[in-house]
Design a protein around this motif. Structure first.
Motif, PDB file in Angstrom:
ATOM      1  N   ASP A   1     -33.763 -10.179 -43.714  1.00 61.87           N
ATOM      2  CA  ASP A   1     -35.092 -10.439 -43.170  1.00 61.87           C
ATOM      3  C   ASP A   1     -35.042 -11.082 -41.784  1.00 61.87           C
ATOM      4  OD1 ASP A   1     -35.973  -9.463 -45.561  1.00 61.87           O
ATOM      5  OD2 ASP A   1     -36.483 -11.402 -46.425  1.00 61.87           O
ATOM      6  N   GLN A   2     -34.134 -12.015 -41.603  1.00 65.64           N
ATOM      7  CA  GLN A   2     -34.058 -12.709 -40.319  1.00 65.64           C
ATOM      8  C   GLN A   2     -33.688 -11.746 -39.193  1.00 65.64           C
ATOM      9  OE1 GLN A   2     -31.563 -16.163 -40.420  1.00 65.64           O
ATOM     10  NE2 GLN A   2     -31.970 -16.731 -38.299  1.00 65.64           N
ATOM     11  N   LEU A   3     -32.713 -10.882 -39.449  1.00 71.34           N
ATOM     12  CA  LEU A   3     -32.306  -9.912 -38.439  1.00 71.34           C
ATOM     13  C   LEU A   3     -33.406  -8.886 -38.205  1.00 71.34           C
ATOM     14  CD1 LEU A   3     -30.320  -8.599 -36.518  1.00 71.34           C
ATOM     15  CD2 LEU A   3     -29.173  -7.545 -38.481  1.00 71.34           C
ATOM     16  N   VAL A   4     -34.046  -8.435 -39.278  1.00 71.25           N
ATOM     17  CA  VAL A   4     -35.137  -7.467 -39.126  1.00 71.25           C
ATOM     18  C   VAL A   4     -36.260  -8.059 -38.287  1.00 71.25           C
ATOM     19  CG1 VAL A   4     -36.952  -6.215 -40.364  1.00 71.25           C
ATOM     20  CG2 VAL A   4     -34.600  -6.190 -41.232  1.00 71.25           C
ATOM     21  N   ASN A   5     -36.606  -9.318 -38.531  1.00 75.21           N
ATOM     22  CA  ASN A   5     -37.653  -9.971 -37.741  1.00 75.21           C
ATOM     23  C   ASN A   5     -37.266 -10.061 -36.272  1.00 75.21           C
ATOM     24  OD1 ASN A   5     -39.295 -10.347 -39.966  1.00 75.21           O
ATOM     25  ND2 ASN A   5     -38.501 -12.402 -40.417  1.00 75.21           N
TER      26      ASN A   5
ATOM     27  N   HIS B   1     -35.705   5.213 -32.385  1.00 72.36           N
ATOM     28  CA  HIS B   1     -36.623   5.758 -33.386  1.00 72.36           C
ATOM     29  C   HIS B   1     -36.184   5.364 -34.792  1.00 72.36           C
ATOM     30  CE1 HIS B   1     -37.069   8.492 -29.861  1.00 72.36           C
ATOM     31  NE2 HIS B   1     -38.338   8.390 -30.186  1.00 72.36           N
ATOM     32  N   TYR B   2     -34.865   5.234 -34.982  1.00 68.45           N
ATOM     33  CA  TYR B   2     -34.307   4.776 -36.260  1.00 68.45           C
ATOM     34  C   TYR B   2     -33.189   3.787 -35.953  1.00 68.45           C
ATOM     35  CZ  TYR B   2     -36.893   8.634 -38.277  1.00 68.45           C
ATOM     36  OH  TYR B   2     -37.903   9.481 -38.643  1.00 68.45           O
ATOM     37  N   ILE B   3     -33.101   2.734 -36.762  1.00 69.20           N
ATOM     38  CA  ILE B   3     -32.085   1.698 -36.568  1.00 69.20           C
ATOM     39  C   ILE B   3     -31.293   1.539 -37.864  1.00 69.20           C
ATOM     40  CG2 ILE B   3     -31.673  -0.751 -36.100  1.00 69.20           C
ATOM     41  CD1 ILE B   3     -34.270  -0.719 -34.418  1.00 69.20           C
ATOM     42  N   PHE B   4     -29.995   1.701 -37.765  1.00 66.30           N
ATOM     43  CA  PHE B   4     -29.091   1.462 -38.890  1.00 66.30           C
ATOM     44  C   PHE B   4     -28.522   0.049 -38.769  1.00 66.30           C
ATOM     45  CE2 PHE B   4     -29.213   5.956 -39.523  1.00 66.30           C
ATOM     46  CZ  PHE B   4     -28.741   6.191 -40.813  1.00 66.30           C
ATOM     47  N   LEU B   5     -28.744  -0.766 -39.790  1.00 65.92           N
ATOM     48  CA  LEU B   5     -28.057  -2.049 -39.874  1.00 65.92           C
ATOM     49  C   LEU B   5     -26.776  -1.806 -40.664  1.00 65.92           C
ATOM     50  CD1 LEU B   5     -30.994  -4.506 -40.709  1.00 65.92           C
ATOM     51  CD2 LEU B   5     -30.193  -3.685 -38.487  1.00 65.92           C
TER      52      LEU B   5
ATOM     53  N   VAL C   1     -29.988   4.134 -33.406  1.00 64.16           N
ATOM     54  CA  VAL C   1     -29.236   2.997 -32.858  1.00 64.16           C
ATOM     55  C   VAL C   1     -28.624   2.204 -33.998  1.00 64.16           C
ATOM     56  CG1 VAL C   1     -29.349   0.906 -31.441  1.00 64.16           C
ATOM     57  CG2 VAL C   1     -30.751   2.893 -30.848  1.00 64.16           C
ATOM     58  N   LEU C   2     -27.343   1.888 -33.865  1.00 66.72           N
ATOM     59  CA  LEU C   2     -26.632   1.111 -34.877  1.00 66.72           C
ATOM     60  C   LEU C   2     -26.544  -0.343 -34.443  1.00 66.72           C
ATOM     61  CD1 LEU C   2     -25.878   4.049 -35.587  1.00 66.72           C
ATOM     62  CD2 LEU C   2     -23.628   3.224 -36.226  1.00 66.72           C
ATOM     63  N   VAL C   3     -26.788  -1.246 -35.387  1.00 70.69           N
ATOM     64  CA  VAL C   3     -26.693  -2.686 -35.139  1.00 70.69           C
ATOM     65  C   VAL C   3     -25.793  -3.278 -36.218  1.00 70.69           C
ATOM     66  CG1 VAL C   3     -27.948  -4.867 -35.036  1.00 70.69           C
ATOM     67  CG2 VAL C   3     -28.967  -2.798 -34.058  1.00 70.69           C
ATOM     68  N   ASP C   4     -24.724  -3.923 -35.811  1.00 71.20           N
ATOM     69  CA  ASP C   4     -23.799  -4.573 -36.743  1.00 71.20           C
ATOM     70  C   ASP C   4     -24.472  -5.824 -37.293  1.00 71.20           C
ATOM     71  OD1 ASP C   4     -21.792  -5.989 -38.021  1.00 71.20           O
ATOM     72  OD2 ASP C   4     -20.336  -5.781 -36.407  1.00 71.20           O
ATOM     73  N   SER C   5     -24.744  -5.849 -38.588  1.00 75.18           N
ATOM     74  CA  SER C   5     -25.478  -6.979 -39.167  1.00 75.18           C
ATOM     75  C   SER C   5     -24.693  -8.286 -39.082  1.00 75.18           C
ATOM     76  CB  SER C   5     -25.826  -6.687 -40.628  1.00 75.18           C
ATOM     77  OG  SER C   5     -24.657  -6.571 -41.417  1.00 75.18           O
ATOM     78  N   THR C   6     -23.363  -8.197 -38.944  1.00 79.53           N
ATOM     79  CA  THR C   6     -22.554  -9.411 -38.883  1.00 79.53           C
ATOM     80  C   THR C   6     -22.495  -9.985 -37.467  1.00 79.53           C
ATOM     81  OG1 THR C   6     -20.475  -8.214 -38.475  1.00 79.53           O
ATOM     82  CG2 THR C   6     -21.132  -8.563 -40.765  1.00 79.53           C
TER      83      THR C   6
ATOM     84  N   PRO D   1     -25.003  -8.839 -34.518  1.00 79.09           N
ATOM     85  CA  PRO D   1     -25.968  -7.831 -34.058  1.00 79.09           C
ATOM     86  C   PRO D   1     -26.008  -7.604 -32.558  1.00 79.09           C
ATOM     87  CG  PRO D   1     -27.079  -9.772 -34.952  1.00 79.09           C
ATOM     88  CD  PRO D   1     -25.639  -9.897 -35.309  1.00 79.09           C
ATOM     89  N   PHE D   2     -25.827  -8.647 -31.769  1.00 78.63           N
ATOM     90  CA  PHE D   2     -25.890  -8.483 -30.323  1.00 78.63           C
ATOM     91  C   PHE D   2     -24.598  -8.954 -29.661  1.00 78.63           C
ATOM     92  CE2 PHE D   2     -30.309  -8.999 -31.787  1.00 78.63           C
ATOM     93  CZ  PHE D   2     -30.748  -7.717 -31.494  1.00 78.63           C
ATOM     94  N   GLY D   3     -23.502  -8.712 -30.343  1.00 74.85           N
ATOM     95  CA  GLY D   3     -22.187  -9.013 -29.792  1.00 74.85           C
ATOM     96  C   GLY D   3     -22.051 -10.482 -29.424  1.00 74.85           C
ATOM     97  N   THR D   4     -21.551 -10.707 -28.236  1.00 73.45           N
ATOM     98  CA  THR D   4     -21.377 -12.081 -27.743  1.00 73.45           C
ATOM     99  C   THR D   4     -22.652 -12.632 -27.128  1.00 73.45           C
ATOM    100  OG1 THR D   4     -20.625 -11.273 -25.586  1.00 73.45           O
ATOM    101  CG2 THR D   4     -18.932 -11.655 -27.262  1.00 73.45           C
ATOM    102  N   GLY D   5     -23.673 -11.788 -26.997  1.00 72.24           N
ATOM    103  CA  GLY D   5     -24.933 -12.227 -26.400  1.00 72.24           C
ATOM    104  C   GLY D   5     -24.969 -12.102 -24.897  1.00 72.24           C
TER     105      GLY D   5
END
Length: 397
Positions: free
Chosen positions: A241-245, A228-232, A198-203, A205-209
């Protein structure tokens, strides 16, 4: 008609992202947010049906890996698919990529063949973008992302079909594929898989929410439980760290890899000539693109030293008309700009052009892992040397 549809799509995007504040936009935004509640209910029901085995995923007897995201567009998925396919192919896996071919057209020959096959009640073959040795379809009929993958991946068949179970079975039967990459496949539960990437855009991460159609989320963030694996993606080297948490609230065990889309070179769309990135330093350029996050391209070019004097954005996956390119080129001539820059994904959607007065280049980018390289190596080893079967968990959303 096409211009009207493009205008409506652009209006809808501005409404969803809150960039339009007039009465019509505000009214539509309220309506769409109400529909988001129905979308949430539909997502929950669908997952529940699969979880309780009232609906069943099909398994094809090979290693299936889904590469997807929670949001619509903009996470930089195609370079990750390319990197994974190349790595597995180099280590001896017989890889095929399955795509739905978003916004592609059916070739006339396929339509005719499909009619004939339907009379015989035989399943129509998928669209074969590449058989691993050569590209067989142009981007209009393949879709821009499958065409890009087919052009860049030697030895990897690329197939397009809305029914990716059928396409996967075809790849296994025809090409002897033992590894299928399900492009944009997190929500395609019909096909059983061994791993979810799963890819997550670090800028963003959850779009508009908010969920579709009132936002850009395809499913709630709890969908990360299936990863199983997440690409930031789009990381800048600073700690995340904040996004990972935040991610760990939903998934405590998935391997996390931080990466960036690293620019490599410029390539002339007409001639294939390559220029080093240093050619951008101090250059006055125009930017023309139709991608989900156009500002990311402008930011990258600015960081490389370019002066972006003109820009023209189109809707995501926009297929360019000759007149659109010519008009923007004329504006660049008037401003005495040295080149026009676009993305590789846009380049495959440009009309055939003789060498224009203002040369058009695409910026080639590739994935660079910033942290989690050991996680990546474990992921590749897990696929190339599987020990135990991995069951796909369908958690409540």
């Amino acid at each position: 008609m096409k211009e009207t549809l493009d205008g409506l799509e652009e209006f809808a995007v501005e409404v969803i992202y809150g960039r339009r504040r007039d009465f019509a936009a505000s009214t539509l935004r309220v309506l769409l947010r109400g529909l988001s509640a129905l979308w949430r209910a539909a997502v929950f029901l669908r997952h529940a049906l699969y979880r309780h085995r009232l609906l069943h995923s099909r398994h094809l007897g090979c290693f299936v890996i889904s590469i997807g995201n929670l949001t619509v567009g903009g996470t930089g998925k195609t370079p990750v698919v390319e990197m994974l396919a190349r790595s597995l192919n180099q280590r001896g896996r017989r890889v095929a990529v399955l795509s739905r071919g978003y916004k592609s057209e059916k070739p006339p020959s396929i339509r005719l063949a499909r009619r004939g096959l339907l009379r015989k009640r035989s399943p129509a073959p998928p669209r074969i973008v590449s058989d691993g040795s050569q590209v067989l379809l142009e981007s209009r009929y393949a879709g821009d992302e499958p065409f890009m993958l087919a052009s860049n991946l030697h030895g990897v068949p690329v197939l397009v079909d809305k029914d990716r179970v059928h396409a996967g079975a075809w790849a296994v039967r025809t090409y002897g594929s033992d590894t299928l990459l399900l492009d944009d496949g997190l929500q395609y539960i019909r096909l059983g898989r061994r791993l979810n990437v799963v890819l997550v855009d670090s800028t963003q991460p959850f779009g508009t929410g908010r969920l579709l159609p009132g936002g850009t989320l395809r499913e709630p963030p709890s969908g990360l439980r299936r990863a199983h694996y997440i690409f930031l993606t789009k990381c800048d080297g600073r700690p995340q760290d904040q996004l990972v948490n935040r991610i760990r609230r939903y998934n405590r065990t998935a391997g996390i890899i931080q990466c960036t889309h690293s620019p490599r070179y410029l390539q002339n769309v007409s001639t294939g000539e390559r220029l080093p990135l240093g050619a951008l330093a101090g250059a006055y350029i125009g930017v023309m693109c139709g991608i989900a996050s156009p500002q990311s391209l402008v930011t990258t070019l600015t960081q490389l030293g370019a002066n972006v004097a003109l820009r023209r954005y189109f809707t995501d996956h926009h297929r360019y008309r000759r007149g659109e390119v010519r008009r923007f080129s004329d504006l660049c001539i008037d401003r005495d700009l040295s080149m026009i820059i676009t993305t590789e994904k846009d380049a495959v959607r440009l009309p055939d052009l003789r060498e224009p007065e203002v040369p058009i280049y695409f910026l080639r980018v590739e994935i660079e892992i910033l942290s989690g390289g050991d996680v990546w190596e474990r992921c590749i080893s897990r696929i190339c040397h599987p020990v135990l079967p991995i069951r796909l968990a369908l958690d409540p959303v």
